[in-house]
Design an enzyme around this catalytic site. Structure first.
Site, short mmCIF file in Angstrom:
data_model
loop_
_atom_site.label_atom_id
_atom_site.label_comp_id
_atom_site.label_asym_id
_atom_site.label_seq_id
_atom_site.Cartn_x
_atom_site.Cartn_y
_atom_site.Cartn_z
N SER A 1 0.80 -1.22 0.00
CA SER A 1 0.00 0.00 0.00
C SER A 1 0.84 1.27 0.00
O SER A 1 1.50 1.59 0.99
CB SER A 1 -0.91 0.01 1.23
OG SER A 1 -1.47 1.29 1.44
N ARG B 1 -5.96 -1.40 -9.11
CA ARG B 1 -5.17 -1.37 -10.35
C ARG B 1 -5.99 -1.79 -11.56
O ARG B 1 -5.61 -1.49 -12.69
CB ARG B 1 -3.94 -2.29 -10.21
CG ARG B 1 -2.94 -1.81 -9.19
CD ARG B 1 -1.67 -2.65 -9.18
NE ARG B 1 -1.90 -4.07 -8.97
CZ ARG B 1 -1.90 -4.68 -7.78
NH1 ARG B 1 -1.71 -3.99 -6.69
NH2 ARG B 1 -2.09 -5.98 -7.68
N ASP C 1 -4.94 10.39 4.81
CA ASP C 1 -5.61 11.69 4.86
C ASP C 1 -6.46 11.87 6.11
O ASP C 1 -7.08 12.92 6.29
CB ASP C 1 -6.47 11.90 3.60
CG ASP C 1 -7.48 10.80 3.36
OD1 ASP C 1 -7.32 9.69 3.92
OD2 ASP C 1 -8.44 11.03 2.60
#
EC number: 5.99.1.4
Length: 195
Positions: free
Chosen positions: A13, A56, A184
């Site tokens: 990740s 992906r 975030d």
């Protein structure tokens, strides 16, 4: 009482890499400790009932993610280079060995720099050995742990416990009964810890 941040991550990740760039300083500022808990993201998704394609495989999504990753890397002033492969299971297991040697933070930081900062091939056992040596770990013992039934069993148990707790992706940070998902959300995590 010192609070613990349970940090669920997978070396596959890039967003966990970005979280790790900031998390150790955040923990020091707030007087917390980090418990490093490696998982397997594809397995976590399935355990949570998410059988959809990987990021992906969703072209519009990956385009936005790539742009976001570049923005975050620039904001954090760190290099971002996609690794030569996404075969990170040995590295995840190795993080458990490092944790047992009280070197989890150093190992995870160094490993993320190699995998996502430099873009090495995680399948290269010499890279894993070099990372172990760079942080003062016994590379032979680490690699033996990763290959051993005991090491694989510990990694399997850690993943099972994570999924039972509700982990469905990475990075995820748990403190008390609060969950913060994504690099975030670090500002929210820090605000919670300072309240």
């Amino acid at each position: 009482m010192t609070k613990t941040i349970d940090f669920y991550f997978d070396f596959i990740s890039p967003f966990s890499y970005l979280a790790q760039v900031k998390l150790p300083d955040l923990a020091r500022r707030t007087g917390c400790v980090i418990e490093y808990r490696p998982i397997d993201i594809p397995e976590a998704k399935i355990a949570a009932g998410n059988y959809g394609p990987s990021n992906r495989e969703v072209v519009p999504k990956i385009k936005v993610m790539m742009a976001d990753l570049e923005r975050w890397a620039a904001k954090y002033e760190v290099p971002l280079t996609f690794p030569a492969s996404f075969a990170c299971s040995d590295w995840n297991c190795a993080a458990l060995y490092a944790r047992g040697q009280d070197q989890a933070e150093a190992f995870v930081t160094a490993a993320y720099h190699r995998i996502w900062g430099i873009g090495i091939d995680p399948r290269d056992q010499n890279e894993l050995r070099g990372c172990a040596e760079d942080v003062g770990l016994d590379a032979d013992a680490l690699c033996e742990f990763v290959r051993s039934p005991a090491g694989q069993g510990e990694y399997r148990k850690a993943r099972t416990q994570a999924y039972q707790r509700g982990v469905f992706g990475a990075p995820m940070m748990f403190v008390d009964d609060q969950i913060f998902w994504g690099n975030d959300r670090l500002d929210f995590l820090e605000s919670y810890l300072l309240d």
